[in-house]
Design a protein around this motif. Structure first.
Motif, PDB file in Angstrom:
ATOM      1  N   SER A  83       0.806  -1.314   0.023  1.00 16.57           N
ATOM      2  CA  SER A  83      -0.043   0.194   0.158  1.00 16.57           C
ATOM      3  C   SER A  83       0.969   1.334   0.094  1.00 16.57           C
ATOM      4  O   SER A  83       2.138   1.315   0.271  1.00 16.57           O
ATOM      5  N   TYR A  96      -9.238   1.331   5.220  1.00 16.52           N
ATOM      6  CA  TYR A  96      -8.950   1.554   3.705  1.00 16.52           C
ATOM      7  C   TYR A  96      -8.462   2.680   3.270  1.00 16.52           C
ATOM      8  O   TYR A  96      -7.697   3.156   2.797  1.00 16.52           O
ATOM      9  N   ASP A 108     -13.532   0.081   6.047  1.00 17.88           N
ATOM     10  CA  ASP A 108     -13.507   1.318   5.211  1.00 17.88           C
ATOM     11  C   ASP A 108     -12.714   2.171   5.687  1.00 17.88           C
ATOM     12  O   ASP A 108     -11.814   2.991   4.898  1.00 17.88           O
ATOM     13  N   ARG A 133      -5.039   4.595   1.996  1.00 14.43           N
ATOM     14  CA  ARG A 133      -4.706   5.665   0.981  1.00 14.43           C
ATOM     15  C   ARG A 133      -4.234   6.724   1.295  1.00 14.43           C
ATOM     16  O   ARG A 133      -4.351   7.853   0.361  1.00 14.43           O
TER      17      ARG A 133
END
Length: 340
Positions: free
Chosen positions: A11, A241, A238, A245
């Motif tokens: 990531s 997530y 979420d 990011r």
């Protein structure tokens, strides 16, 4: 000089953690070359480019970031050749590692030999460590020479010799996060693909909004001013997530939370009021559930906050009460108001 880090998921945040760890040890480079992966650049994201976490780390550390041409793997031929050597000399001869820590330990040992003992033809048979010149002092330079005394001494902890602008800390699970997003021409913002979308006015296309998100509410802010509040459909996974990011830990709630929901329907406690923002039409009225409510001609074209409790409706403009009227709708309809 090779530095290698094992990550379970490549990531953006994991890549930046490995990159800053390398800079803390060996110094901040003048420039860095990478491919066009989404971990490294957001300039190819559509409909609008964005700055990803790796680009932010480079900018804050004064590093010139260079990208390869798309579909040109030969530009990063040195690292591709290293990957081939690593596979041929180590990975092809060992069983699967039981954990990322075990893989890191094995690769660290092999990389140390690669850097300090393995002669390289491209370096006139010298080792990488013998010709490497770091940009500024490194942590290795801070380690004193071994003492000749037989008395054992605890190994000193290396001190940070350079200033490195670190990426923001990852928020804890289920904690609120903040991130910036540019409004596309359609006005439709996709916060988490397949989970949460929010629409704003197309007049905001090209502007950058700050998104404040938790498990209950999504707030959209423009230059610090609240634009919209919607109920959140996000789960802890979420939020994780979004943190992966590049979302940062959120500050204090910028506005009143959205209404809680039960079985997908908003719930209002007894005696609780709701607030909605409405634009005053040119004849001085606002629309509440399709009902025209006269407010003031002087406020035409401006946005006001309406506070409704089922009995009274208060209009607030610029933080000041401008009027109070009987509530045009009953308590049972308050939760159905758009933007409540």
């Amino acid at each position: 000089m090779v530095i290698s880090a094992v990550v379970a998921i490549p990531s953006g945040r994991a890549v930046c953690a490995a990159f800053t760890a390398a800079m803390r040890r060996y110094g901040v480079p003048f420039e860095v070359l990478s491919d066009n992966g989404k971990q490294f650049t957001g300039r190819h994201i559509r409909p609008q480019p964005v700055e990803v976490l790796f680009e932010r780390v480079c900018r804050e550390n004064g590093i010139t970031q260079r990208l390869t041409k798309p579909r040109s793997p030969t530009t990063t031929g040195k690292i591709e050749r290293f990957h081939k050597t690593l596979r041929q000399e180590l990975l092809d001869h060992v069983a699967p590692f039981e954990s990322p820590d075990a893989a890191q330990e094995a690769i660290d040992a092999w990389v140390h030999t690669y850097n300090h003992a393995r002669p390289h033809q491209a370096l006139n048979m010298a080792t990488p460590a013998s010709v490497f010149r770091p940009h500024g002092p490194t942590r290795d330079d801070a380690l004193p020479a071994a003492s000749a005394s037989a008395e054992p001494h605890p190994e000193p902890t290396p001190q940070l010799m350079i200033e490195v602008a670190e990426p923001p800390l990852a928020p804890s699970p289920a904690a609120a996060v903040e991130f910036d997003i540019r409004v596309p021409p359609s006005g439709e913002l996709s916060l988490v693909p397949g989970k949460q979308r929010v629409g704003v006015s197309q007049g905001l296309a090209g502007r950058t909004l700050t998104i404040w998100a938790d498990l209950r509410s999504i707030r959209l802010l423009l230059e610090g001013h609240l634009v919209r509040t919607v109920a959140s459909r996000l789960l802890p996974a979420d939020l994780a997530y979004l943190a992966m990011r590049g979302a940062r830990p959120a500050g204090a709630e910028p506005a009143t939370a959205a209404l809680p929901r039960l079985n997908g329907r908003p719930v209002l406690a007894a005696g609780q009021a709701v607030e909605v923002d409405r634009k005053v039409h040119r004849d001085g009225h606002v629309l509440i559930a399709g009902i025209k409510c006269q407010v003031a001609f002087a406020l035409a074209g401006r946005s006001v906050t309406l506070r409704l409790d089922g009995h009274l409706m208060h209009a607030i403009a610029d933080g000041a009460l401008v009027g109070t009227w009987p509530c045009p709708i009953g308590t049972d309809r308050l939760t159905g108001l758009v933007g409540a």
